[in-house]
Design an enzyme around this catalytic site. Structure first.
Site, PDB file in Angstrom:
ATOM      1  N   LYS A   1     -12.962 -24.651  23.572  1.00 41.83           N
ATOM      2  CA  LYS A   1     -14.319 -25.629  23.802  1.00 41.83           C
ATOM      3  C   LYS A   1     -15.231 -25.534  21.900  1.00 41.83           C
ATOM      4  O   LYS A   1     -14.525 -25.176  21.532  1.00 41.83           O
ATOM      5  CB  LYS A   1     -15.386 -24.717  23.900  1.00 41.83           C
ATOM      6  CG  LYS A   1     -16.456 -25.300  24.687  1.00 41.83           C
ATOM      7  CD  LYS A   1     -16.705 -24.165  25.458  1.00 41.83           C
ATOM      8  CE  LYS A   1     -18.393 -25.178  27.105  1.00 41.83           C
ATOM      9  NZ  LYS A   1     -18.973 -23.809  26.851  1.00 41.83           N
TER      10      LYS A   1
HETATM   11  C1  E4P Z   1     -21.599 -25.269  29.021  1.00 38.94           C
HETATM   12  O1  E4P Z   1     -20.572 -25.751  28.725  1.00 38.94           O
HETATM   13  C2  E4P Z   1     -22.792 -24.842  28.476  1.00 38.94           C
HETATM   14  O2  E4P Z   1     -22.425 -23.829  28.714  1.00 38.94           O
HETATM   15  C3  E4P Z   1     -23.666 -25.077  30.152  1.00 38.94           C
HETATM   16  O3  E4P Z   1     -23.793 -25.812  31.256  1.00 38.94           O
HETATM   17  C4  E4P Z   1     -24.892 -24.718  28.837  1.00 38.94           C
HETATM   18  O4  E4P Z   1     -25.531 -24.838  29.713  1.00 38.94           O
HETATM   19  P1  E4P Z   1     -27.453 -24.377  30.161  1.00 38.94           P
HETATM   20  O5  E4P Z   1     -28.328 -25.366  29.345  1.00 38.94           O
HETATM   21  O6  E4P Z   1     -27.470 -24.122  31.327  1.00 38.94           O
HETATM   22  O7  E4P Z   1     -27.612 -23.056  28.973  1.00 38.94           O
END
Ligand code: E4P
Length: 217
Positions: free
Chosen positions: A87
């Site tokens: 990522k």
């Molecule tokens: C995506 O990969 C992120 O980990 C995640 O969806 C972020 O979500 P949030 O805005 O609820 O922290």
């Protein structure tokens, strides 16, 4: 549409896997910290533990923000398990790293995407997944779902293979609307998946069926 859970909590990942509808997991440094997982060795071991529970892709985020650092960390993460998806943040060096990993045959997820232009660039770099954060856009009075629709249109115009991973999903209506628009994947809390089960008429209907069965037996 693939269902990913967005958590580093092993119990929740097991519960989602046991349900039989889980296609993968996404994590981020904040989710790791929430579970009290700190320090490089512990974090790497936690990714291995997640991979043992699920069958599908597991996104593991790099901390470096420079190209060389991302490559070093990403290669280390990818070596943990073939399920690992590196990522990368949606910054200039993240895009360069996405192209580098594409050429090496390593899967990537370009994260922190908030515009169609960013998603176009991630697709050009050959990212496996692009993660537009719909909940965080909604949080600032901007339509997150509209971004998913824009990216869908652009990717379909050119046949980009990058999968739209709707991220920062917060509830079941996000899941449903992403499915209507045609997101390839959604990642959200376990509650956003379990919420799809619920309908009062199902509960009332089942209660009635069971009561009627008992009358005749
Ligand atoms: C995506 O990969 C992120 O980990 C995640 O969806 C972020 O979500 P949030 O805005 O609820 O922290």
């Amino acid at each position: 549409m693939k269902f990913f859970v967005d958590t580093a909590n092993l119990d929740q990942i097991r519960e989602a896997q046991d349900l039989g509808v889980l296609d993968g997991v996404t994590t981020n440094p904040s989710l790791m910290a929430k579970e009290g997982i700190t320090g490089k060795e512990n974090i790497l071991n936690h990714y291995k533990a997640i991979c043992e529970i699920v069958d599908g892709d597991v996104s593991a985020e790099v901390i470096a923000t420079d190209f060389e650092g991302m490559v070093r960390e990403g290669e280390e993460l990818a070596a943990l398990n073939p399920q690992i998806v590196v990522k990368l943040p949606m910054i200039k060096d993240g895009i360069k790293a996405a192209k580098y990993f594409k050429d090496k045959g390593i899967k990537t997820n370009v994260t922190l995407v908030f515009s169609a232009g960013q998603a176009l660039l991630a697709a050009k770099a050959g990212a496996t997944y692009v993660s537009p954060f719909i909940g965080r856009l909604d949080d600032i009075s901007t339509d997150g779902l509209n971004l998913i629709a824009e990216i869908r249109e652009i990717y379909d115009n050119y046949g980009f293979e990058t999968q739209i991973l709707a991220a920062s999903v917060r509830h079941t209506m996000h899941v449903l609307n992403c499915a209507k628009i045609g997101a390839d994947v959604m990642t959200g809390p376990l509650s956003s998946i379990l919420g799809l089960l619920k309908h009062p008429l199902t509960d009332i209907g089942l209660e009635k069926f069971l009561a009627d069965y008992k009358k005749g037996n």
